[in-house]
Design a protein around this motif. Sequence first.
Motif, short mmCIF file in Angstrom:
data_model
loop_
_atom_site.label_atom_id
_atom_site.label_comp_id
_atom_site.label_asym_id
_atom_site.label_seq_id
_atom_site.Cartn_x
_atom_site.Cartn_y
_atom_site.Cartn_z
N ARG A 417 0.81 -1.22 0.00
CA ARG A 417 0.00 0.00 0.00
C ARG A 417 0.84 1.27 0.00
N SER A 418 1.94 1.29 0.74
CA SER A 418 2.71 2.52 0.92
C SER A 418 3.99 2.56 0.08
N LEU A 419 4.72 1.46 0.04
CA LEU A 419 5.97 1.45 -0.71
C LEU A 419 5.76 1.17 -2.19
N GLY A 420 4.57 0.68 -2.55
CA GLY A 420 4.29 0.45 -3.97
C GLY A 420 5.16 -0.62 -4.59
N MET A 421 5.39 -1.72 -3.87
CA MET A 421 6.29 -2.77 -4.34
C MET A 421 5.55 -3.97 -4.92
N VAL A 422 4.23 -3.86 -5.08
CA VAL A 422 3.43 -4.99 -5.54
C VAL A 422 2.56 -4.54 -6.70
#
Length: 482
Positions: A417-422
């Motif tokens: 949700r926050s780091l945008g790694m998915v």
Amino acid sequence: GIYAAMDRGVARIAEGSAGYMCASFKHCMAKPVRRWDRPLSPGPCRRKPELGIGPDELLAGVIERARTAGADRIAIQPLAAFGEIRDNIFPGFRTDAMFGAFDHVVTIARHMPSLATAAPELVAKNRGTVEWMTTGQLMTGSMDIARFLDDHGCEAMQVWPQVKAAQVAARLAGWETPAQGRLFLQSVICRTPLPDQVTALPIQLAGLATDDLFGTVRERLPHCDLLGVARIEDSPIAETLRRLAPGARSLVVVGQGMPKRVVELAGRQEADCAMSFQYVSYQAMRETFWAAEEIASWLAAQGHEAMPLADLAPDSVSRPAPYISQLPDLRAQAPFAAAAGMGSIGRHGFLLTPEFGPRQRFAFVLTSAELPTTAFQGELPRCPEGCRLCADACPVQALVGEGKVLDRQDTRCEWARSLGMVAAEGAGLSGWRVPDGPVPDALTPEERQAALEQKDPIQRRCYGRPNHGDTTVERCLQACPL
């Protein structure tokens, strides 16, 4: 080629081009309003209409736009008194020509109230969001004022912050820096027949009594969909808020719903990059915060301490968003809204309301005022028996357990949700290259930074952090049948 140029040190913006970056746009002008003044500009200039209204009407239009932007004061001052800003203007700018062409500075400002006894955690957590949203509203107002003056035949331009014209204006106007809170400012340089003056402007809720909170307030703040109040001493959130803000007696919660179809369709169609969902999310956040600002200023005018906030959970992890800095974690904010009688907590941990289900954003006001409280009217919304659609929709399986409210593995949620790694959480919808690696169950600050270094080269080089290009969607919220 772009990466190679950046490696050679080629800047994204050519040196010396500050203030002249929209050259192609400036050449695109309809013939009926186009004129040429080559010594002034290589592009065409627009023909101005004749000044069709008098100074009184012009002033009324400026004040109307200042109030709409949330300003509580305005100063109209002679540009000749601003000679000290010359040193702050970009080298090469036609400074002498500007001082010759314009004659006034219009400055609008707003005092942001604060709690004298607020804990530093809340102030620190909200500092960036408060600055972005308050400055953004005043900036919109300054642009509206410049356009209004321009449309009526005056010359006008918004001033970029580095010039510090607004700070000079505040000093000349005698606007003292408040002991609690902060003064936000924006300026327009113009040529106009407006009279010099320094004037206080009434806020939108001026003149209302405290008992009017649930009546007239809703009428004057039409973008406020939900409104609730909790008396802190009697609330399940009392211990938390007593620690964070010992002087607060009441918590006001303002909410705005997000459109159902925008949430349902985010990233679900081939052509949808989920930017609409992102924009709806941050605009709802802005408008609720602006409403909280109005309520806080109204309470402060009655002698109470009050502070508008976007996030009441200092330990929660927000996600980056354009123009507002951060979107707070909805799950972390939900207990505060529930305490104000706005709904119940769903299995995903979000607030459920009859009006919008889980689709709303919140802002808050902590105040020393003793306000009438609200209680939920009717039957509380509840998740369907045994429903796990939210848990099943999470691409990183962050929701676990079997309780009334599912447990959340916070690091996994942060990763998506926050780091945008998915990619499946929406990070890949804009075309960014998303790293394909295992989802961690714990992260150190060094590991977070290492993760960001794996992101798309353009995102990493040009932004340096996750940003609105990630277009992340709370898939748990989207899947909720309510």
